[in-house]
Design an enzyme around this catalytic site. Structure first.
Site, mmCIF file in Angstrom:
data_model
loop_
_atom_site.group_PDB
_atom_site.id
_atom_site.type_symbol
_atom_site.label_atom_id
_atom_site.label_comp_id
_atom_site.label_asym_id
_atom_site.label_seq_id
_atom_site.Cartn_x
_atom_site.Cartn_y
_atom_site.Cartn_z
ATOM 1 N N SER A 74 0.722 -1.238 -0.009
ATOM 2 C CA SER A 74 0.101 0.109 -0.026
ATOM 3 C C SER A 74 0.823 1.154 -0.111
ATOM 4 O O SER A 74 1.947 1.263 0.545
ATOM 5 C CB SER A 74 -0.861 -0.004 1.193
ATOM 6 O OG SER A 74 -0.150 0.611 2.448
ATOM 7 N N ASP A 75 0.473 2.518 -0.262
ATOM 8 C CA ASP A 75 0.949 3.633 0.065
ATOM 9 C C ASP A 75 1.136 3.848 1.493
ATOM 10 O O ASP A 75 0.112 3.265 2.160
ATOM 11 C CB ASP A 75 0.594 4.639 -0.860
ATOM 12 C CG ASP A 75 1.633 5.881 -1.142
ATOM 13 O OD1 ASP A 75 2.488 5.859 -0.272
ATOM 14 O OD2 ASP A 75 1.431 6.703 -2.137
ATOM 15 N N TRP A 76 1.702 4.880 2.056
ATOM 16 C CA TRP A 76 1.737 5.405 3.308
ATOM 17 C C TRP A 76 0.264 5.536 3.958
ATOM 18 O O TRP A 76 -0.273 6.323 3.642
ATOM 19 C CB TRP A 76 2.576 6.361 3.346
ATOM 20 C CG TRP A 76 2.969 6.929 4.812
ATOM 21 C CD1 TRP A 76 1.840 7.313 5.761
ATOM 22 C CD2 TRP A 76 3.904 7.073 5.543
ATOM 23 N NE1 TRP A 76 2.599 7.718 6.992
ATOM 24 C CE2 TRP A 76 3.800 7.533 6.688
ATOM 25 C CE3 TRP A 76 5.561 6.697 5.201
ATOM 26 C CZ2 TRP A 76 4.918 7.798 7.801
ATOM 27 C CZ3 TRP A 76 6.515 7.107 6.012
ATOM 28 C CH2 TRP A 76 6.095 7.539 7.202
ATOM 29 N N GLY A 77 0.029 4.695 4.728
ATOM 30 C CA GLY A 77 -1.198 4.616 5.543
ATOM 31 C C GLY A 77 -2.490 4.553 4.864
ATOM 32 O O GLY A 77 -3.487 4.396 5.276
#
Ligand code: BGC
Length: 718
Positions: A264-267
């Site tokens: 995933s991307d950050w968060g």
């Protein structure tokens, strides 16, 4: 290890150990990290045990620290599973190359590949295993701050660069080539099309458009063997990419056969909650794992909820096993089970990072990435001219651009340093003129004073690094007012003005283009930027860059891109008409079109011809054109081929780039350039999503950019 041994390892893992492989945490969480902190552990309700079993690290760099982290980790990890070290090495590690949008303007795939190879080498000796690059999001909206991370607005050009970067990062044998890193293509999918150009905003488009324009570059990276894919923050047709089963399972895995890791991307897993498709972290975890997401970056939905979801039989354990297996397989491909420290080597760091050889490539690429947009007989400069170097970038080493966290201003050659090597410093008058966004009367007066002493004013203006990049969207993409005032004030002196622009996006050039006698678009050119620009300004290198993204006439036109539709009421260039598709106050065309860029020489195009007016699936045609250097100096030209399908099942773009060749010509020299047009290049997505070509008329265009073209028509017969 062989595949069976990896499977055996998986068998031995407890459910907690498996789940922990799926979390990625930033460096400070780990023992052995320089500034280890424990606070966030509590904040995120993480146990020591989870960290001990964690699968990957975000943002570590430096052989010493990485070896330390890995050593401490392996000492505590029951099964001896090494950590994956991932980081954003986007356009260079410490030797910083131009930002990707600038690299796009070089149209030089070999040098682009070389830059990624060097970035990989510097990163690998510092202990990194995976880079979060290339970013291949197609971009049409310069308000979006991240356009600088992309190679531009064309799916074909982006796809070629995607492949070149993947080859450069990964090489051909990750297991044995310890100076390469695995690539992670991002941001899947269509992150480059946020509504209004506002970062993280909604993306709304038909599946047909998604497939036609936005997906090809990700697909190209996958076809080149890219090991990892990162999901985007945005929604795609109402479903956030990070929880999007159609994207990850149907398209990426089933259709494209991708069997690597998806992160995933950050968060972004937890962001499924504010997006409004998950009520809580448990539901976010459920949606992400069902959709096919393996690693959760920096949030804890998987860690806190997957086990329970499996026990409640909401999620099958097989899905968890699949994800873990992919992560272990990647670790194995990188040879980490045999050598968990891989390329990390303090001595090599000393030797190769920022080496002269690396700097040389950075210099070449920077010179090829700058685009000469205007030149009214003022460039190249002469070494006996007196120069006033004015502007916030005159002496500023902050020309590395976003995502250059390991680059340093001190090791960067700014314009002042470089000009000092070109001309007698006594003939160089320096003044900052103003700050990036503010200026004072005294600064202006000082600049005028410097300018008065000079023959030519060299204005180094633009956007500060933080004005583009992630979360750097701007609604007004003109230069800041203080800089516009500086230019206006200097214009009064009636001396030639050469503007060098540093920026992360195509700008609205009102207040600049009309006052500049010459304008060089330098983007963020990297560590050797100053030298490259000075070489171009003095004609030691002839500019050859061509825009990979249109420069708008004004923000009101955006999105403005070359491969648009004709509409049912196209505007006729010759006259003013009513009730046609146009603005009543500005032109339809961008200020500078895709593919545009000047040189210190001129090129003429002639004898554009086809091998036949008819083609079939088994009989392609060739297009040829003669290009002559009609000026006085040697130069490079990017000869561009575009095609238009005159009548489609759905509307086809006005033109689409189908090929280009970068040739170099001595004064007076002529070269014949040929392109082959095959039936498969004429295919597109029909309304039923079938990817096919249609029999009928097409137009081929060649030229030095997407606007100044000559055309010839041909027919595809079936
Ligand atoms: C960015 C990604 C980047 C990631 C890790 C995110 O905020 O969108 O492009 O790779 O952070 O640093």
């Amino acid at each position: 290890m062989n595949d069976q041994q990896i499977k055996d390892l998986l068998e031995q893992m407890t459910i907690e150990e498996k789940v922990a492989q799926l979390i990625q945490l930033a460096t400070p969480f780990f023992k052995g990290a320089a500034g280890q902190i424990t606070g966030p552990l509590e904040e995120m309700a993480l146990t020591e045990e989870t960290v001990q079993n964690c699968g990957s690290v975000l943002g570590a760099s430096g052989a010493k620290e990485i070896i330390n982290i890995q050593k401490e980790h392996l000492a505590e990890n029951r099964l001896g599973i090494p950590l994956l070290m991932m980081a954003d090495i986007i356009h260079g590690f410490k030797t910083i190359f131009p930002v990707p949008l600038a690299i796009g303007c070089s149209w030089d795939l070999e040098l682009a590949e070389k830059s990624a190879e060097i970035a990989a080498k510097e990163a690998a000796v510092s202990g990194i295993h995976v880079t979060f690059a290339p970013m291949v999001d197609l971009v049409r909206d310069p308000r979006w701050g991240r356009v600088n991370e992309s190679t531009g607005e064309d799916p074909y050009l982006n796809s070629l660069f995607a492949r070149a970067f993947v080859r450069g990062f990964q090489g051909t044998d990750l297991q044995n080539e310890k100076n390469r890193v695995a690539a992670c293509v991002k941001h899947f999918a269509a992150y480059g099309a946020p509504e209004g150009g506002r970062d993280y905003n909604t993306v709304n488009m038909s599946e047909r458009q998604l497939r036609e324009s936005y997906l090809p570059a990700y697909k190209a990276a996958i076809d080149e063997g890219c090991e990892v894919v990162m999901t985007a923050f945005n929604t795609v047709d109402g479903v956030p990419a990070t929880g999007n089963k159609d994207l990850m399972r149907s398209i990426l895995r089933e259709e494209w056969g991708f069997d690597g890791v998806v992160i995933s991307d950050w968060g972004a897993v937890k962001e499924l909650i504010p997006h409004g498709v998950a009520a809580d972290e448990a539901e976010a975890a459920q949606k992400a794992i069902l959709a096919g997401l393996d690693i959760e970056m920096m949030t804890t939905c998987y860690v806190h909820h997957l086990k329970q979801l499996i026990e409640q039989e909401i999620v099958e354990e097989a899905l968890l096993d699949e994800a873990v297996l992919r992560i272990l397989t990647l670790k194995n491909k990188l040879g980490l089970f045999e050598n968990p420290y891989r390329g990390a080597d303090e001595q090599q760091e000393e030797e190769i990072i920022l080496s002269e050889e690396h700097r040389q490539v950075a210099r070449d690429l920077a010179a090829k990435s700058c685009v000469l947009l205007k030149n009214e007989a003022v460039l190249p400069l002469k070494t006996n001219q007196k120069l006033a170097l004015i502007g916030p970038f005159a002496q500023n080493g902050d020309i590395l651009g976003p995502w250059s966290w390991l680059g340093s201003k001190e090791e960067t050659i700014n314009l002042h340093h470089a000009l000092n090597q070109k001309i007698d410093p006594a003939n160089l008058f320096i003044s900052q003129g103003c700050d990036f966004e503010m200026g004072t009367e005294e600064q202006l007066e000082e600049a005028v004073g410097a300018a008065r002493k000079a023959d030519v004013i060299l204005l180094a203006v633009g956007e500060h690094t933080h004005m583009s990049g992630e979360a750097g969207s701007r609604a007004d993409i003109r230069l800041p007012q203080a800089q516009l005032e500086l230019i206006a004030k200097l214009k009064i002196l009636q001396k030639p003005i050469v503007v060098v622009l540093f920026n992360g996006r195509p700008l609205d050039l009102h207040g600049v283009i009309d006052k500049a006698d010459a304008l060089l678009e330098a983007w963020f050119p990297g560590t050797e930027g100053g030298v490259a620009i000075a070489d171009l300004l003095f004609g030691d290198v002839n500019p050859s860059g061509k825009l990979a993204m249109s420069i708008p006439y004004s923000v009101g036109q955006i999105p403005v891109y070359y491969n648009c539709f004709n509409t049912g009421r196209p505007k006729d260039a010759s006259e003013s008409q009513d009730f046609v598709s146009k603005y009543i106050d500005i032109p339809n065309d961008p200020l500078f079109p895709f593919g545009f860029g000047l040189s210190y020489t001129t090129f003429s195009y002639s004898e554009f011809s086809l091998s036949s007016e008819f083609m079939t699936a088994s009989q392609p045609i060739t297009v040829s054109v003669k290009v002559k250097n009609t000026g006085e100096v040697a130069g490079e030209e990017v000869v561009q081929l575009y095609v238009r399908d005159i009548s489609g099942d759905v509307v086809r773009p006005l033109m689409e780039l189908k090929g280009f060749q970068k040739i170099s010509l001595q004064p007076g020299e002529t070269k014949e350039v040929t392109f082959t047009i095959k039936e498969e290049q004429l295919r597109y997505y029909h309304s039923n999503l079938e990817f096919a070509s249609d029999a009928g008329r097409f137009v081929a265009y060649v030229g030095p950019n997407s606007k100044d073209v000559t055309e010839i028509s041909f027919e595809l017969q079936k």
